[in-house]
Design an enzyme around this catalytic site. Structure first.
Site, PDB file in Angstrom:
ATOM      1  N   ILE A 172       2.632  -2.204   5.803  1.00 14.82           N
ATOM      2  CA  ILE A 172       3.340  -1.959   4.544  1.00 14.82           C
ATOM      3  C   ILE A 172       2.924  -2.933   3.447  1.00 14.82           C
ATOM      4  O   ILE A 172       3.478  -2.894   2.343  1.00 14.82           O
ATOM      5  CB  ILE A 172       4.872  -1.997   4.734  1.00 14.82           C
ATOM      6  CG1 ILE A 172       5.342  -3.384   5.178  1.00 14.82           C
ATOM      7  CG2 ILE A 172       5.321  -0.922   5.699  1.00 14.82           C
ATOM      8  CD1 ILE A 172       6.853  -3.503   5.190  1.00 14.82           C
ATOM      9  N   GLU A 173       1.965  -3.805   3.755  1.00 13.40           N
ATOM     10  CA  GLU A 173       1.448  -4.693   2.719  1.00 13.40           C
ATOM     11  C   GLU A 173       0.072  -4.193   2.266  1.00 13.40           C
ATOM     12  O   GLU A 173      -0.028  -3.348   1.383  1.00 13.40           O
ATOM     13  CB  GLU A 173       1.414  -6.138   3.215  1.00 13.40           C
ATOM     14  CG  GLU A 173       2.824  -6.704   3.428  1.00 13.40           C
ATOM     15  CD  GLU A 173       2.826  -8.174   3.793  1.00 13.40           C
ATOM     16  OE1 GLU A 173       1.988  -8.934   3.267  1.00 13.40           O
ATOM     17  OE2 GLU A 173       3.665  -8.572   4.627  1.00 13.40           O
ATOM     18  N   MET A 174      -1.000  -4.677   2.885  1.00 10.80           N
ATOM     19  CA  MET A 174      -2.339  -4.253   2.460  1.00 10.80           C
ATOM     20  C   MET A 174      -2.893  -3.119   3.319  1.00 10.80           C
ATOM     21  O   MET A 174      -3.837  -2.441   2.933  1.00 10.80           O
ATOM     22  CB  MET A 174      -3.267  -5.461   2.438  1.00 10.80           C
ATOM     23  CG  MET A 174      -2.816  -6.521   1.439  1.00 10.80           C
ATOM     24  SD  MET A 174      -3.753  -8.068   1.507  1.00 10.80           S
ATOM     25  CE  MET A 174      -5.241  -7.593   0.630  1.00 10.80           C
ATOM     26  N   ILE A 209       0.832  -1.203   0.000  1.00  6.52           N
ATOM     27  CA  ILE A 209       0.000   0.000   0.000  1.00  6.52           C
ATOM     28  C   ILE A 209       0.871   1.259   0.000  1.00  6.52           C
ATOM     29  O   ILE A 209       1.931   1.296   0.615  1.00  6.52           O
ATOM     30  CB  ILE A 209      -0.941  -0.036   1.230  1.00  6.52           C
ATOM     31  CG1 ILE A 209      -2.015   1.036   1.119  1.00  6.52           C
ATOM     32  CG2 ILE A 209      -0.167   0.064   2.523  1.00  6.52           C
ATOM     33  CD1 ILE A 209      -3.094   0.909   2.198  1.00  6.52           C
ATOM     34  N   ASN A 212      -1.023  -5.870   7.748  1.00  6.52           N
ATOM     35  CA  ASN A 212       0.358  -5.429   7.732  1.00  6.52           C
ATOM     36  C   ASN A 212       0.418  -4.014   7.163  1.00  6.52           C
ATOM     37  O   ASN A 212      -0.025  -3.769   6.040  1.00  6.52           O
ATOM     38  CB  ASN A 212       1.202  -6.374   6.887  1.00  6.52           C
ATOM     39  CG  ASN A 212       2.691  -6.096   6.999  1.00  6.52           C
ATOM     40  OD1 ASN A 212       3.138  -4.972   6.824  1.00  6.52           O
ATOM     41  ND2 ASN A 212       3.454  -7.139   7.296  1.00  6.52           N
TER      42      ASN A 212
END
Length: 467
Positions: free
Chosen positions: A265-267, A223, A263
């Site tokens: 820095i992920e979704m 993201i 997370n």
């Protein structure tokens, strides 16, 4: 506790708790796990006696160094040997602790089989001093018979031909039992970008179907353009992994499915309430979801559905599967030679079973310091230690499965390796302690290309299956 008392205690545990290692039968549950049946006690009792007598002293923690370890010049050598022995195989962990209520792992079986077949244990420098430590021919037969029986009882899919039934690699089943209604919901959720904070990413963004369940990137873009520091593993055949993520922090597919959405820095979603608020606005999807899950949208139900769908992401019928099943023409002579080299160079000690990996955690720097040679430290380099907090787990990673591996580059947890040839070379140097010549690497790479299977009526990667 002295090593002698530890050995005696461990021996008792081996005999009492690991008799399950030679069960005559098993059944496969929906998750691909095994159900234990009646053990053959006498057979494992014999194996445990051998392990206790010949192996445990160098492959268990809290050992007492022998008296001659105090001799100048010898102490450092002996300490290194014990340390290396533990890193290669901690028998208390693998044969006692990990197998109290389940069979000995496929990787442990394969390691024991390899050292017996290749006569590498005990090492020559050890037997030169300890004359009674050699493994006799009778002992070797007992161990190999036990490995064969255990593998057949707990890990065989029943699909291999008699000639290949005892291979450390097994054919993938065509499918696993799943709840079709849950899986259908999970398929929609797997591709639903509403699981991300800004509605830009889905599970499939990093685990693309046309890229063999990966995104072919060193690190996935999350993201708001953020990047992590670890390579995204394939979602294909993940159901067969003993645990999920490179550091094993998720026990199963459902727990893993709950990680990326939260997370940052992920979704990047804040919590399940944020996700559910968006999904609940979809009246048609909500009705379908409530028809399967009576209590409607919850985080547990969402991850349950995704995990059920991921059980369908298996890729059977590779050319190697067909060879294992008895079609001798499915792979070429050179590819068969590549498989033999794969076993010879110890690759099959860790890359075992149906998915050719995912069954154990191994040190990336077992034989040589990979991290010092690579440089540029990453937070993800901790490996299993990042989850367990244990110093002895530093640099241990879940062994990746090699199904469809020709399509899943880049390789390694750090995504630094672009080619299969280089991956094989690195594994030889840092894991097996062998400099694999180019000719043998070519053969092994040729074999690895036979592991590409089928999914949804096509070869993985999109090529239609020939009828």
């Amino acid at each position: 506790m002295t090593i002698r008392s530890m050995m005696l205690a461990a021996g008792g545990l081996l005999i009492a708790t690991l008799m399950t290692g030679a069960c005559p039968a098993e059944s496969m549950a929906a998750e691909g796990k095994t159900v234990l049946t009646k053990p053959q006690m006498e057979k494992f009792s014999k194996v445990s006696d051998i392990v206790l007598d010949k192996c445990m002293a160098c492959h268990s923690r809290d050992y007492d160094l022998p008296f001659y370890a105090k001799i100048p010049g010898i102490k450092s050598i002996i300490e290194k040997d014990f340390r290396d022995g533990l890193r290669a195989m901690d028998l208390n962990a693998e044969l006692v602790d990990a197998a109290r209520d389940k069979p000995v792992s496929e990787a442990t079986l394969a390691k024991m089989e390899w050292v017996i077949l290749n006569e590498t244990m005990p090492p020559a420098k050890f037997t030169a001093v300890h004359w009674g430590s050699r493994v006799s021919n009778e002992d070797e037969k007992v161990i190999l018979d036990w490995v064969k029986e255990t593998r057949a009882a707990h890990y065989a899919t029943g699909l291999a031909s008699p000639a290949h039934a005892n291979e450390p690699l097994q054919p993938l089943p065509d499918k696993l039992p799943v709840d079709a209604a849950k899986a259908a919901l999970g398929e929609k959720l797997f591709s639903d970008k509403r699981l991300s904070g800004d509605n830009t990413l889905s599970c499939a963004s990093c685990h693309a179907y046309d890229k063999a369940g990966t995104d072919n990137s060193r690190f996935s873009e999350g993201i708001r353009g953020q990047f992590g520091d670890i390579n995204a593993p394939t979602a294909f055949n993940a159901v067969f992994n003993v645990k999920q993520f490179w550091n094993g922090r998720a026990a199963d597919l459902q727990e893993q499915a709950g990680g990326p959405p939260m997370n940052p820095i992920e979704m990047g979603s804040k919590d399940w309430h944020e996700i559910i608020a968006k999904l609940a606005n979809d009246a048609e999807f909500t009705a379908a979801f409530k028809a399967v899950f009576g209590d409607g949208w919850t985080g547990d139900n969402i991850t349950n559905a995704i995990a059920e769908y991921e059980k369908t992401l298996i890729t059977p019928n590779s050319r190697f599967d067909k060879w294992l099943k008895g079609d001798d023409s499915a792979i070429t002579k050179a590819e068969q030679e590549g498989y033999e080299r794969f076993k010879q160079y110890r690759c099959s000690s860790c890359h075992v079973g149906k998915s050719v990996g995912g069954q154990s955690f191994e040190y990336m720097d077992l034989k040589k310091d990979y991290f010092a040679d690579r440089g540029s430290p990453l937070g993800s380099d901790e490996g299993l230690k990042g989850f367990t907090g244990k110093g002895e787990d530093l640099h241990r990673f879940k062994v990746p499965n090699l199904r469809n591996v020709e399509l899943t580059a880049p390789y390694m947890h750090d995504g630094t390796v672009a080619t299969l040839d280089e991956a094989v070379r690195i594994m030889g140097v840092y894991l097996s302690g062998m400099d694999i010549p180019q000719g043998d690497r070519d053969l092994i790479v040729g074999f690895l290309r036979t592991l590409t299977g089928e999914w949804n009526g096509k070869r993985v990667g999109g090529t239609p299956v020939e009828k």
